[in-house]
Design a protein around this motif. Structure first.
Motif, PDB file in Angstrom:
ATOM      1  N   PRO A 112       0.831  -1.202   0.000  1.00  0.00           N
ATOM      2  CA  PRO A 112       0.000   0.000   0.000  1.00  0.00           C
ATOM      3  C   PRO A 112       0.870   1.257   0.000  1.00  0.00           C
ATOM      4  CG  PRO A 112       0.029  -0.992   2.173  1.00  0.00           C
ATOM      5  CD  PRO A 112       0.802  -1.906   1.269  1.00  0.00           C
ATOM      6  N   ILE A 113       0.383   2.293  -0.709  1.00  0.00           N
ATOM      7  CA  ILE A 113       1.149   3.541  -0.737  1.00  0.00           C
ATOM      8  C   ILE A 113       0.384   4.707  -0.116  1.00  0.00           C
ATOM      9  CG2 ILE A 113       2.586   2.903  -2.698  1.00  0.00           C
ATOM     10  CD1 ILE A 113       0.724   4.604  -4.449  1.00  0.00           C
ATOM     11  N   VAL A 114      -0.932   4.569   0.003  1.00  0.00           N
ATOM     12  CA  VAL A 114      -1.720   5.636   0.624  1.00  0.00           C
ATOM     13  C   VAL A 114      -2.957   5.027   1.293  1.00  0.00           C
ATOM     14  CG1 VAL A 114      -3.071   6.179  -1.454  1.00  0.00           C
ATOM     15  CG2 VAL A 114      -2.714   7.940   0.252  1.00  0.00           C
ATOM     16  N   ARG A 115      -3.344   5.620   2.418  1.00  0.00           N
ATOM     17  CA  ARG A 115      -4.551   5.202   3.134  1.00  0.00           C
ATOM     18  C   ARG A 115      -5.590   6.314   2.952  1.00  0.00           C
ATOM     19  NH1 ARG A 115      -4.703   4.043   9.583  1.00  0.00           N
ATOM     20  NH2 ARG A 115      -6.952   3.763   9.814  1.00  0.00           N
ATOM     21  N   ILE A 116      -6.777   5.929   2.524  1.00  0.00           N
ATOM     22  CA  ILE A 116      -7.834   6.890   2.216  1.00  0.00           C
ATOM     23  C   ILE A 116      -8.906   6.842   3.309  1.00  0.00           C
ATOM     24  CG2 ILE A 116      -9.626   7.527   0.551  1.00  0.00           C
ATOM     25  CD1 ILE A 116      -6.846   7.818  -0.606  1.00  0.00           C
ATOM     26  N   PHE A 117      -9.279   8.027   3.811  1.00  0.00           N
ATOM     27  CA  PHE A 117     -10.431   8.174   4.688  1.00  0.00           C
ATOM     28  C   PHE A 117     -11.531   8.796   3.836  1.00  0.00           C
ATOM     29  CE2 PHE A 117      -7.113   7.888   7.848  1.00  0.00           C
ATOM     30  CZ  PHE A 117      -7.728   7.231   8.894  1.00  0.00           C
ATOM     31  N   ALA A 118     -12.503   8.018   3.435  1.00  0.00           N
ATOM     32  CA  ALA A 118     -13.565   8.502   2.552  1.00  0.00           C
ATOM     33  C   ALA A 118     -14.629   9.238   3.364  1.00  0.00           C
ATOM     34  CB  ALA A 118     -14.182   7.336   1.794  1.00  0.00           C
ATOM     35  N   GLU A 119     -15.465  10.010   2.669  1.00  0.00           N
ATOM     36  CA  GLU A 119     -16.527  10.776   3.325  1.00  0.00           C
ATOM     37  C   GLU A 119     -17.562   9.875   3.993  1.00  0.00           C
ATOM     38  OE1 GLU A 119     -18.199  13.390   0.430  1.00  0.00           O
ATOM     39  OE2 GLU A 119     -16.717  14.940   0.834  1.00  0.00           O
ATOM     40  N   ASN A 120     -17.746   8.682   3.485  1.00  0.00           N
ATOM     41  CA  ASN A 120     -18.747   7.763   4.047  1.00  0.00           C
ATOM     42  C   ASN A 120     -18.190   6.973   5.239  1.00  0.00           C
ATOM     43  OD1 ASN A 120     -16.986   6.115   2.723  1.00  0.00           O
ATOM     44  ND2 ASN A 120     -18.488   5.230   1.340  1.00  0.00           N
ATOM     45  N   SER A 121     -17.151   7.481   5.850  1.00  0.00           N
ATOM     46  CA  SER A 121     -16.507   6.887   7.033  1.00  0.00           C
ATOM     47  C   SER A 121     -15.840   5.541   6.738  1.00  0.00           C
ATOM     48  CB  SER A 121     -17.504   6.721   8.183  1.00  0.00           C
ATOM     49  OG  SER A 121     -17.996   7.978   8.568  1.00  0.00           O
ATOM     50  N   LYS A 122     -15.639   5.209   5.489  1.00  0.00           N
ATOM     51  CA  LYS A 122     -14.932   3.988   5.137  1.00  0.00           C
ATOM     52  C   LYS A 122     -13.463   4.316   4.914  1.00  0.00           C
ATOM     53  CE  LYS A 122     -18.685   1.329   3.307  1.00  0.00           C
ATOM     54  NZ  LYS A 122     -19.097   0.360   2.338  1.00  0.00           N
ATOM     55  N   GLN A 123     -12.651   3.319   5.154  1.00  0.00           N
ATOM     56  CA  GLN A 123     -11.216   3.472   4.950  1.00  0.00           C
ATOM     57  C   GLN A 123     -10.732   2.364   4.023  1.00  0.00           C
ATOM     58  OE1 GLN A 123      -8.951   3.853   8.608  1.00  0.00           O
ATOM     59  NE2 GLN A 123     -10.842   4.266   9.710  1.00  0.00           N
ATOM     60  N   TYR A 124      -9.749   2.688   3.244  1.00  0.00           N
ATOM     61  CA  TYR A 124      -9.130   1.689   2.389  1.00  0.00           C
ATOM     62  C   TYR A 124      -7.749   2.177   1.983  1.00  0.00           C
ATOM     63  CZ  TYR A 124     -11.212   4.762  -1.161  1.00  0.00           C
ATOM     64  OH  TYR A 124     -11.598   5.843  -1.900  1.00  0.00           O
TER      65      TYR A 124
END
Length: 147
Positions: A110-122
């Motif tokens: 993985p190179i980046v961790r995303i915090f999405a607006e819908n409270s999901k992470q990936y």
């Protein structure tokens, strides 16, 4: 006469070799799996998976793998099943002639961790593929969020 003896000796040698090869293949095919060895390579990143996680995946899909005869195990099927796992970039499954299944895995990077607006992470790996976030397994990478 001498030529016939050589030809006969050569044919006997070939038959004995053939018998040895066939019987060793039968013996090896009847060898039972006695253990599963998992090796995971982690490229420049923290661990997202571990041996226990992979063992759980294998045991849930193939609960009777240990004790099976070598000839009854579909290695390609196991490899294909594990390669569908989003945390695995590459997998190689093989059996030693003594009956040990070896699973070699390369974890995604993985190179980046995303915090999405819908409270999901990936995560996003180096190829741009989305990787689901797992609790208790955090990789030390850049964090991105926002709209």
């Amino acid at each position: 006469m001498r030529l016939k003896r050589k030809a006969f000796g050569f044919i006997v040698f070939l038959l004995i070799t053939l018998i040895i090869v066939i019987s060793s293949n039968i013996y090896i095919g009847n060898t039972r799996v006695d253990s599963i060895e998992i090796q995971i390579a982690y490229p420049k990143s923290d661990t997202l998976i571990n041996n226990k996680y992979i063992k759980g995946l294998v045991d849930s899909k193939y609960p009777k793998l240990k004790g099976e005869k070598r000839r009854d195990i579909e290695l390609d099927e196991i490899e294909e099943y594990l390669s569908k796992e989003p945390y695995i970039e590459d997998v190689d499954v093989f059996i030693t002639y003594r009956g040990k299944i070896k699973i070699n895995i390369l974890q995604v990077e993985p190179i980046v961790r995303i915090f999405a607006e819908n409270s999901k992470q990936y995560y996003i790996d180096k190829y741009g593929k989305l990787i689901p976030y797992r609790n208790n397994y955090v990789s030390d990478v850049v964090i991105a969020n926002g709209k």
